[in-house]
Scaffold this motif. Sequence first.
Motif, PDB file in Angstrom:
ATOM      1  N   ILE A 135      52.088  57.937  15.689  1.00  0.00           N
ATOM      2  CA  ILE A 135      51.790  58.340  17.060  1.00  0.00           C
ATOM      3  C   ILE A 135      51.244  57.143  17.821  1.00  0.00           C
ATOM      4  CG2 ILE A 135      50.048  59.595  18.417  1.00  0.00           C
ATOM      5  CD1 ILE A 135      50.526  62.007  16.718  1.00  0.00           C
ATOM      6  N   SER A 136      51.656  57.019  19.074  1.00  0.00           N
ATOM      7  CA  SER A 136      51.118  55.985  19.957  1.00  0.00           C
ATOM      8  C   SER A 136      50.393  56.674  21.108  1.00  0.00           C
ATOM      9  CB  SER A 136      52.251  55.103  20.514  1.00  0.00           C
ATOM     10  OG  SER A 136      51.756  54.171  21.454  1.00  0.00           O
ATOM     11  N   ARG A 137      49.081  56.426  21.220  1.00  0.00           N
ATOM     12  CA  ARG A 137      48.307  56.990  22.334  1.00  0.00           C
ATOM     13  C   ARG A 137      48.633  56.154  23.569  1.00  0.00           C
ATOM     14  NH1 ARG A 137      43.613  59.844  20.717  1.00  0.00           N
ATOM     15  NH2 ARG A 137      43.889  60.597  18.591  1.00  0.00           N
ATOM     16  N   GLN A 138      49.403  56.684  24.436  1.00  0.00           N
ATOM     17  CA  GLN A 138      49.907  55.929  25.581  1.00  0.00           C
ATOM     18  C   GLN A 138      49.881  56.799  26.826  1.00  0.00           C
ATOM     19  OE1 GLN A 138      53.647  54.086  24.675  1.00  0.00           O
ATOM     20  NE2 GLN A 138      54.023  53.364  26.750  1.00  0.00           N
ATOM     21  N   GLU A 139      49.475  56.211  27.945  1.00  0.00           N
ATOM     22  CA  GLU A 139      49.456  56.948  29.201  1.00  0.00           C
ATOM     23  C   GLU A 139      50.879  57.372  29.563  1.00  0.00           C
ATOM     24  OE1 GLU A 139      47.714  56.412  33.732  1.00  0.00           O
ATOM     25  OE2 GLU A 139      47.248  54.908  32.201  1.00  0.00           O
ATOM     26  N   ALA A 140      51.021  58.571  30.082  1.00  0.00           N
ATOM     27  CA  ALA A 140      52.350  59.134  30.338  1.00  0.00           C
ATOM     28  C   ALA A 140      53.210  58.227  31.205  1.00  0.00           C
ATOM     29  CB  ALA A 140      52.209  60.515  30.983  1.00  0.00           C
ATOM     30  N   VAL A 141      52.649  57.749  32.328  1.00  0.00           N
ATOM     31  CA  VAL A 141      53.465  56.977  33.266  1.00  0.00           C
ATOM     32  C   VAL A 141      53.881  55.627  32.703  1.00  0.00           C
ATOM     33  CG1 VAL A 141      52.673  58.097  35.370  1.00  0.00           C
ATOM     34  CG2 VAL A 141      51.322  56.227  34.391  1.00  0.00           C
ATOM     35  N   SER A 142      53.120  55.089  31.746  1.00  0.00           N
ATOM     36  CA  SER A 142      53.491  53.789  31.185  1.00  0.00           C
ATOM     37  C   SER A 142      54.671  53.903  30.217  1.00  0.00           C
ATOM     38  CB  SER A 142      52.299  53.140  30.474  1.00  0.00           C
ATOM     39  OG  SER A 142      52.093  53.680  29.200  1.00  0.00           O
ATOM     40  N   MET A 143      55.062  55.137  29.879  1.00  0.00           N
ATOM     41  CA  MET A 143      56.248  55.339  29.043  1.00  0.00           C
ATOM     42  C   MET A 143      57.544  55.221  29.846  1.00  0.00           C
ATOM     43  SD  MET A 143      54.994  58.730  26.954  1.00  0.00           S
ATOM     44  CE  MET A 143      53.319  58.928  26.340  1.00  0.00           C
ATOM     45  N   ILE A 144      57.431  55.249  31.177  1.00  0.00           N
ATOM     46  CA  ILE A 144      58.626  55.334  32.024  1.00  0.00           C
ATOM     47  C   ILE A 144      59.461  54.047  32.041  1.00  0.00           C
ATOM     48  CG2 ILE A 144      59.456  55.724  34.383  1.00  0.00           C
ATOM     49  CD1 ILE A 144      56.982  57.521  34.799  1.00  0.00           C
ATOM     50  N   PRO A 145      58.874  52.848  32.267  1.00  0.00           N
ATOM     51  CA  PRO A 145      59.707  51.640  32.391  1.00  0.00           C
ATOM     52  C   PRO A 145      60.672  51.391  31.240  1.00  0.00           C
ATOM     53  CG  PRO A 145      57.482  51.182  33.145  1.00  0.00           C
ATOM     54  CD  PRO A 145      57.444  52.547  32.534  1.00  0.00           C
ATOM     55  N   PRO A 146      60.258  51.523  29.949  1.00  0.00           N
ATOM     56  CA  PRO A 146      61.232  51.297  28.878  1.00  0.00           C
ATOM     57  C   PRO A 146      62.378  52.307  28.878  1.00  0.00           C
ATOM     58  CG  PRO A 146      58.993  51.109  28.030  1.00  0.00           C
ATOM     59  CD  PRO A 146      58.889  51.688  29.413  1.00  0.00           C
ATOM     60  N   ASN A 366      68.148  47.647  55.091  1.00  0.00           N
ATOM     61  CA  ASN A 366      69.338  47.239  54.335  1.00  0.00           C
ATOM     62  C   ASN A 366      69.040  46.925  52.867  1.00  0.00           C
ATOM     63  OD1 ASN A 366      70.859  47.333  56.750  1.00  0.00           O
ATOM     64  ND2 ASN A 366      70.262  45.233  57.257  1.00  0.00           N
ATOM     65  N   LEU A 367      67.798  47.041  52.467  1.00  0.00           N
ATOM     66  CA  LEU A 367      67.413  46.584  51.127  1.00  0.00           C
ATOM     67  C   LEU A 367      67.421  47.692  50.071  1.00  0.00           C
ATOM     68  CD1 LEU A 367      64.447  44.205  52.086  1.00  0.00           C
ATOM     69  CD2 LEU A 367      66.839  43.604  51.650  1.00  0.00           C
ATOM     70  N   GLY A 368      67.477  48.928  50.490  1.00  0.00           N
ATOM     71  CA  GLY A 368      67.501  50.032  49.523  1.00  0.00           C
ATOM     72  C   GLY A 368      66.176  50.311  48.852  1.00  0.00           C
ATOM     73  N   LEU A 369      65.067  50.010  49.540  1.00  0.00           N
ATOM     74  CA  LEU A 369      63.748  50.222  48.933  1.00  0.00           C
ATOM     75  C   LEU A 369      63.460  51.691  48.628  1.00  0.00           C
ATOM     76  CD1 LEU A 369      61.470  47.754  50.976  1.00  0.00           C
ATOM     77  CD2 LEU A 369      62.456  47.435  48.697  1.00  0.00           C
ATOM     78  N   GLU A 370      64.185  52.586  49.274  1.00  0.00           N
ATOM     79  CA  GLU A 370      63.961  54.011  49.002  1.00  0.00           C
ATOM     80  C   GLU A 370      64.342  54.371  47.563  1.00  0.00           C
ATOM     81  OE1 GLU A 370      68.034  53.376  50.737  1.00  0.00           O
ATOM     82  OE2 GLU A 370      65.986  52.790  51.291  1.00  0.00           O
ATOM     83  N   ASN A 371      65.102  53.500  46.884  1.00  0.00           N
ATOM     84  CA  ASN A 371      65.460  53.755  45.480  1.00  0.00           C
ATOM     85  C   ASN A 371      64.386  53.301  44.499  1.00  0.00           C
ATOM     86  OD1 ASN A 371      67.982  54.987  45.908  1.00  0.00           O
ATOM     87  ND2 ASN A 371      68.962  53.010  46.227  1.00  0.00           N
ATOM     88  N   CYS A 372      63.331  52.660  44.998  1.00  0.00           N
ATOM     89  CA  CYS A 372      62.164  52.421  44.153  1.00  0.00           C
ATOM     90  C   CYS A 372      61.523  53.771  43.828  1.00  0.00           C
ATOM     91  CB  CYS A 372      61.141  51.531  44.862  1.00  0.00           C
ATOM     92  SG  CYS A 372      61.742  49.896  45.353  1.00  0.00           S
ATOM     93  N   MET A 373      60.764  53.833  42.739  1.00  0.00           N
ATOM     94  CA  MET A 373      60.146  55.096  42.336  1.00  0.00           C
ATOM     95  C   MET A 373      58.625  54.965  42.330  1.00  0.00           C
ATOM     96  SD  MET A 373      62.608  56.464  39.244  1.00  0.00           S
ATOM     97  CE  MET A 373      62.778  54.884  38.426  1.00  0.00           C
ATOM     98  N   ARG A 374      57.967  55.914  42.990  1.00  0.00           N
ATOM     99  CA  ARG A 374      56.507  55.990  43.003  1.00  0.00           C
ATOM    100  C   ARG A 374      56.076  57.278  42.322  1.00  0.00           C
ATOM    101  NH1 ARG A 374      53.003  53.715  46.502  1.00  0.00           N
ATOM    102  NH2 ARG A 374      53.634  51.647  47.217  1.00  0.00           N
ATOM    103  N   VAL A 375      55.084  57.168  41.447  1.00  0.00           N
ATOM    104  CA  VAL A 375      54.530  58.342  40.779  1.00  0.00           C
ATOM    105  C   VAL A 375      53.064  58.450  41.174  1.00  0.00           C
ATOM    106  CG1 VAL A 375      54.060  59.442  38.558  1.00  0.00           C
ATOM    107  CG2 VAL A 375      56.109  58.031  38.834  1.00  0.00           C
ATOM    108  N   TYR A 376      52.661  59.631  41.667  1.00  0.00           N
ATOM    109  CA  TYR A 376      51.295  59.833  42.140  1.00  0.00           C
ATOM    110  C   TYR A 376      50.527  60.772  41.207  1.00  0.00           C
ATOM    111  CZ  TYR A 376      53.014  57.689  46.440  1.00  0.00           C
ATOM    112  OH  TYR A 376      53.558  56.810  47.352  1.00  0.00           O
TER     113      TYR A 376
END
Length: 454
Positions: A135-146, A366-376
């Motif tokens: 088991i790896s104790r890891q914050e939920a949101v930090s699992m997202i990038p990989p 024109n940069l498509g920044l709306e495709n970035c993802m924010r988690v609150y």
Amino acid sequence: MGRQFRKGKGKLGQRVDSHWKEIVRENAQWELFYKTQGIIPENEFEIFKKTCQENLPLTFRITGNKNHAKEISKLFINNHIPKLSNIDNAKPFAFPWYPNNLGFQIDLPKSEIKKNPNYSSTQQFLVIETEVGNISRQEAVSMIPPIVLDVKSNHKVLDMCAAPGSKTSQLVESLHSGNEQPTGFVMANDSDYRRSHMLVHQVKRFNSPNFIVVNHDAQLFPKIKLNNEWLKFDRILCDVPCTGDATMRKNVTVWKDWKIGNSLGLHPLQLNILLRGLQLLKKGGRLVYSTCSMNPLENEAVIATALKKFNGQVKIIDCKNLLPGLITHPGLTNWEVFGKDMKIKDKLDDSHGMLKSLFVPDDVENLGLENCMRVYPHDQNTGGFFITVLEKIDDVKENGKRVNEEEEEATKKQKVEVDATQPAPATEQPQTTEQPQQPPKELKHVKQNKTKLP
């Protein structure tokens, strides 16, 4: 939690008049900044703030090969979830967005799980399985990038700012997720040699022959020659140093330490690392830029500048489909730039001396920044996070030269001799040049602190 001791006389080894003082989870500048940005709707801001002031729930993921991990998952689901479900407020569940139901959350702080006898069997299970590496104790949101990096067994992967190594472990697991021995590798880098040793400890339980740790300043990560060719990576993770203001549920010192100057100082470092990562990425490759900050000066401002510097040869791709059930918000296309005096600065006024890369670009639509993802934090009882997935369309820069041509010219200038007439030995080791490409002139090298910010 801050610890304070009063002076006083007492017996040897005895503390006199000592007491604990809770850090006040309030920061007027933080509140002003985020209210002004309008990142959180006005009618949600109070619940957002209240969530940020609460401790994080316990989260973990099950590691190892598929069959073994499924056994541990089944054990937790069958033996512990039914017991916890009968206890008020525990609410255990598997993340719907984590592959194969191997990520879990218990909606209670770990301190409460430790103290309450009703959770003793679960606490014992977590301790034992963590100690043996299941088991790896890891914050939920930090699992997202990989997950959104989407590593395959044949990929050459670079983790540019890898320590302490929880995300690196995920990358190694993904590399070995197939039934056969992978032909790719994971190269984990950190600028601090002590933290690099921590990476070895974190990942050694996998016994992977496809894993290597290196120790370089990520801004100036060297070119590597492998089998007489410059190495380009299929996948790169840029989880850059940041202010960590989205981790204040875990790192409560953020409340007292937060100030806008921290973001202003880190912005050029973050941009330099991202630019170097994009230089090292091969055509068709994928790079994930992430921070545990909600500040657009560390996020969208960095992404926008990098996109413009690569002049259409890099694009943001939408990977929300890889995260079913996760509530995310689109990237910002408008933000305010505050100075250290907490006053909003005008982009057209040069007297403030602020970097132009901090401001919203004129062609932001024109940069498509709306495709970035924010988690609150208040959406699903998590920490906050920012994730952007970038794909390289071609190895061409603004001046029309291909990256490989530029690297060859840079190599000649550095007087690195390469004998192309002799075939490379079968067991040739990667070679690195002493001086990699320098960052853009307007963004000078930023000296990094030896301890990574939260």
